[in-house]
Every structure is written in structure tokens, then in C-alpha cells.
Design a protein around this motif. Structure first.
Motif, PDB file in Angstrom:
ATOM      1  N   GLY A  95      -2.829 -15.197  -2.975  1.00 30.71           N
ATOM      2  CA  GLY A  95      -3.365 -14.350  -4.026  1.00 30.71           C
ATOM      3  C   GLY A  95      -4.720 -13.752  -3.714  1.00 30.71           C
ATOM      4  O   GLY A  95      -5.262 -13.002  -4.519  1.00 30.71           O
ATOM      5  N   GLN A  96      -5.277 -14.058  -2.538  1.00 33.06           N
ATOM      6  CA  GLN A  96      -6.518 -13.456  -2.071  1.00 33.06           C
ATOM      7  C   GLN A  96      -6.224 -12.594  -0.854  1.00 33.06           C
ATOM      8  O   GLN A  96      -5.202 -12.772  -0.183  1.00 33.06           O
ATOM      9  CB  GLN A  96      -7.545 -14.538  -1.729  1.00 33.06           C
ATOM     10  N   PHE A  97      -7.139 -11.664  -0.542  1.00 35.05           N
ATOM     11  CA  PHE A  97      -6.887 -10.696   0.523  1.00 35.05           C
ATOM     12  C   PHE A  97      -8.093 -10.559   1.439  1.00 35.05           C
ATOM     13  O   PHE A  97      -9.227 -10.835   1.057  1.00 35.05           O
ATOM     14  CB  PHE A  97      -6.544  -9.330  -0.086  1.00 35.05           C
ATOM     15  N   TRP A  98      -7.785 -10.103   2.655  1.00 35.26           N
ATOM     16  CA  TRP A  98      -8.823  -9.815   3.641  1.00 35.26           C
ATOM     17  C   TRP A  98      -8.443  -8.501   4.327  1.00 35.26           C
ATOM     18  O   TRP A  98      -7.537  -8.452   5.116  1.00 35.26           O
ATOM     19  CB  TRP A  98      -8.926 -10.956   4.657  1.00 35.26           C
ATOM     20  N   LEU A  99      -9.112  -7.434   3.948  1.00 38.53           N
ATOM     21  CA  LEU A  99      -8.828  -6.077   4.420  1.00 38.53           C
ATOM     22  C   LEU A  99      -7.353  -5.711   4.220  1.00 38.53           C
ATOM     23  O   LEU A  99      -6.634  -5.391   5.169  1.00 38.53           O
ATOM     24  CB  LEU A  99      -9.216  -5.916   5.891  1.00 38.53           C
ATOM     25  N   PRO A 100      -6.872  -5.737   2.983  1.00 36.54           N
ATOM     26  CA  PRO A 100      -5.493  -5.297   2.731  1.00 36.54           C
ATOM     27  C   PRO A 100      -5.367  -3.803   2.984  1.00 36.54           C
ATOM     28  O   PRO A 100      -6.354  -3.059   2.927  1.00 36.54           O
ATOM     29  CB  PRO A 100      -5.289  -5.643   1.254  1.00 36.54           C
ATOM     30  N   ALA A 101      -4.147  -3.361   3.253  1.00 35.14           N
ATOM     31  CA  ALA A 101      -3.952  -1.949   3.607  1.00 35.14           C
ATOM     32  C   ALA A 101      -2.752  -1.365   2.864  1.00 35.14           C
ATOM     33  O   ALA A 101      -2.876  -0.884   1.752  1.00 35.14           O
ATOM     34  CB  ALA A 101      -3.808  -1.803   5.118  1.00 35.14           C
ATOM     35  N   GLY A 102      -1.557  -1.405   3.487  1.00 30.76           N
ATOM     36  CA  GLY A 102      -0.384  -0.775   2.900  1.00 30.76           C
ATOM     37  C   GLY A 102       0.231  -1.598   1.782  1.00 30.76           C
ATOM     38  O   GLY A 102       0.037  -2.811   1.674  1.00 30.76           O
ATOM     39  N   ILE A 103       1.018  -0.917   0.947  1.00 30.20           N
ATOM     40  CA  ILE A 103       1.664  -1.561  -0.195  1.00 30.20           C
ATOM     41  C   ILE A 103       2.971  -0.837  -0.487  1.00 30.20           C
ATOM     42  O   ILE A 103       3.088   0.371  -0.255  1.00 30.20           O
ATOM     43  CB  ILE A 103       0.716  -1.540  -1.426  1.00 30.20           C
ATOM     44  N   THR A 104       3.976  -1.574  -0.974  1.00 32.99           N
ATOM     45  CA  THR A 104       5.245  -0.959  -1.347  1.00 32.99           C
ATOM     46  C   THR A 104       5.900  -1.794  -2.427  1.00 32.99           C
ATOM     47  O   THR A 104       5.449  -2.894  -2.759  1.00 32.99           O
ATOM     48  CB  THR A 104       6.176  -0.820  -0.124  1.00 32.99           C
ATOM     49  N   GLU A 105       7.005  -1.270  -2.966  1.00 34.10           N
ATOM     50  CA  GLU A 105       7.749  -1.957  -4.019  1.00 34.10           C
ATOM     51  C   GLU A 105       9.223  -1.923  -3.660  1.00 34.10           C
ATOM     52  O   GLU A 105       9.711  -0.987  -3.021  1.00 34.10           O
ATOM     53  CB  GLU A 105       7.515  -1.260  -5.369  1.00 34.10           C
TER      54      GLU A 105
END
Length: 365
Positions: A329-339
């Protein structure tokens, strides 16, 4: 002459060739795995406690987004069940004694068959996770006897084709449903392509960051139009990185260095925009991936703040998901996303080397 009735001894030929190398490596691999197996400690006998639910917003508010799980690579397809001795030995000979894992995933896509595609710039490949069939594959080849150099974006078509944007090669690599390289689009005209997205008519839109434009290709790969220029005005861009297309064909473009999201019609005409640079809730630091989730909610990744912010199309902030860190549930430099079609959202958590999966159905009205 023969002495004592004995025939002359035949000269001994030294062992050579690739089979000797394979046999030696196999023996070393068996000895090593046996030694490690003998030294391995027994698994704990106590059962783990119940998992802690990770939800947003936090209680006592009613949860709208839930953490579902994490994908890290091949093991998510084939599981962690022990392999046969011969299977482990063969993979060891090929230098693949361990399941393949993501190194730096920067984009993710799910096709109509549920296959998950993960663009990995550190390994210069696209990981294919086909969980329904228990298959794992890596795409690397590009038409023209080349290999991917920096795959930064993926889009899956309804016909099974996969489109991969490579920012270093300056092209879109096209793959068949079986993963065979079949074409390249935009070579020689794209400067630094980023995230691609498919429109309802089969058009492919690509954010060309270095050109500060959006480029549209027809279903056959022919360039139809490009729109935008560098600037801060309506319909102008400053290194656009990601985009998505709504069911009506409208474009939602992440105008990264202008710290905003622009809404354009299918012909590229400006409709609206929202967002500004800042460090407050609802502001943008380094916006990246974007997807339209259930309820026509815009999910926008911010790589600087390590969060996902959910907005209405008019720019009203609804919810902030995540935060900096390495825990679920935590992030480090997140980038792309989709569903996907089931209402699950997948986030490429780049520097954590994983893809996190969230249940977005609670955001629907």
C-alpha cells in the motif's frame, strides 16, 4: 610389432565439446543445490496471523479502495510449488535457476483475456503474466533484428496485438497475440514516445514527450495527425508523459512538467484542464500514469509524492491513496497504472520492483 600378443593401446582422446561443459555445470549445480538444501532450515510450524486490511480512507470512514496484493514476476504465474529435480537442473543450466522477477516496472496493462503486461526498463523487456494458463513470457525482439532498449509504455488492443513504446529506439514495437514481433510504427518520426493508449476506433495515441505533442496512428500504423506544441497555454504541452482515452474517444493527457491534466476531444481540440504544481493535497509534483476507473473517476499517479490521487473529471479531489515506503500500500516512484474488466487497478511501483493491485470498485457511485 605386437608384444605378448597384446594390441597396441589406442590413444586416449581428451574430452571436449559443449556436452562436457553442460555435464560439469550440471554436476556443480546438483552439488550446490544439495548442499544448500541440507543447510536450509525447516519452515516455521506456527501459522501466520490474519492479514491486516489496508484500505483508503482510513477508519472510521467507509473504505472505498482496498489493497488486494502484489505481483513481482514469474512466481505469480507458476506459483511457488517445488519443481522436479530435472526441471530445476535444466533451468540451472540455462542460468534461470530462480523465477524471473521485475527489476524496474514502469508501466502495466491488462488485456481482454486477463494477461498482464509489465514494461521493465532495467531488464529492457516486457513481462507477460498469463495466470489463466500458468504461462510466463518475456518480449524482447523488435522487427529489424533488434531488441527493446527502454520499453516505457504498453497498450493492448482488442484484436490481441500489443503495442510497446520504446523511448530510446523512438518507435512503437507491435507484437502478435502470441508475442511475436510483427511491425514497428513511428520510427523516424517519434522523438521520445511515452505512454500509448488505444481509442474506441482502433486508433493508437502516443505521448511524444520530447516533441511536446500527441501523435495519432490509424489501426494500420499510418500516422493520421499530431497536435500540440511546447507551451503553457490550452492544448500546449511541456513533456507530456501519459494519457488515457475515455469511451467517447476523448483524451486525458498528463502534461507532466506543466503539472496538470488536459482533456482534449478526439481531434485534439482543447476541452478543459485542471491541476497545478505544489505540495498540498490535490497539487501535482511529478504526475505520471492515468486511468479512468469505475464511476468515471480519474486515477492519477504522482511519482514525486508516491501517491495516487483520485479526481472527478472537473478536477475535484476525491481521495488520496498510498504514501512513500516499501510496505504494502506504499509506493516508491510509481509510474504507470491500468484497470482490468473486474474493477481492479494495477500500479507499476517502479523502485519497489513490483506491481500493486487495488480494488477500485468502492469508487463507483
Amino acid at each position: 610389432m605386437e608384444a605378448d600378443g597384446l594390441a597396441p593401446a589406442r590413444p586416449v582422446r581428451p574430452l571436449s565439446g559443449p556436452w562436457v561443459w553442460i555435464a560439469v555445470r550440471a554436476m556443480c549445480y546438483l552439488l550446490l543445490t544439495g548442499a544448500l538444501g541440507a543447510c536450509a532450515s525447516s519452515p516455521p510450524t506456527s501459522a501466520p496471523g490474519p492479514p491486516i486490511a489496508i484500505v483508503w480512507p482510513s477508519p472510521p470512514d467507509s473504505p472505498r479502495v482496498r489493497y488486494v496484493g502484489t505481483l513481482v514476476g514469474e512466481a505469480d504465474v507458476r506459483g511457488s510449488a517445488p519443481r522436479s529435480l530435472w526441471s530445476r537442473m535444466w533451468r540451472g543450466l540455462l542460468g534461470e535457476s530462480h523465477p524471473q522477477v521485475f527489476a524496474k516496472p514502469v508501466d502495466v496493462e491488462v488485456d481482454a483475456q486477463g494477461r498482464i503486461y509489465v514494461a521493465d526498463t532495467a531488464l529492457a523487456c516486457v513481462h507477460v503474466l498469463d495466470r489463466a494458463r500458468g504461462r510466463y513470457q518475456r518480449l524482447r525482439d523488435v522487427v529489424g533484428h533488434r531488441s527493446l532498449a527502454s520499453p516505457v509504455g504498453v497498450a493492448a488492443g482488442s484484436d490481441g496485438r500489443l503495442f510497446v513504446a520504446d523511448s530510446v529506439l523512438g518507435l512503437i514495437a507491435v507484437y502478435s497475440p502470441e508475442g511475436k514481433a510483427i511491425a514497428v510504427w513511428g520510427e523516424g518520426s517519434l522523438k521520445r514516445p511515452g505512454d500509448p493508449a488505444l481509442g474506441p476506433d482502433g486508433s493508437l495515441y502516443v505521448a511524444d514527450a520530447a516533441a511536446h505533442q500527441i501523435v495519432q496512428f490509424g489501426p494500420d500504423g499510418t500516422e493520421r495527425r499530431r497536435f500540440g506544441r511546447r507551451g503553457t497555454g490550452p492544448g500546449e504541452f511541456n513533456y507530456p508523459s501519459n494519457l488515457t482515452v475515455d469511451p467517447e474517444g476523448g483524451l486525458w493527457v498528463v502534461d507532466t512538467l506543466n503539472a496538470r491534466v488536459q482533456h482534449l476531444d478526439p481531434e485534439g481540440r482543447f476541452v478543459s484542464a485542471f491541476g497545478k504544481a505544489g505540495d498540498g493535497t490535490g497539487d501535482f509534483g511529478r504526475p505520471k500514469g492515468i486511468v479512468i476507473g469505475p464511476g468515471n473517476v480519474l486515477w492519477i499517479v504522482d511519482a514525486l509524492f508516491d501517491v495516487i490521487q483520485l479526481f472527478r473529471p472537473d478536477g475535484t479531489l476525491l481521495l488520496v491513496v498510498g504514501g512513500p515506503g516499501r510496505s504494502p500500500g506504499q509506493f516508491w516512484l510509481p509510474a504507470g497504472i491500468t484497470e482490468d474488466s473486474a474493477g481492479l487497478v494495477y500500479v507499476a511501483d517502479s523502485y519497489n520492483g513490483r506491481v500493486q493491485v487495488l480494488d477500485a470498485k468502492g469508487t463507483a457511485p
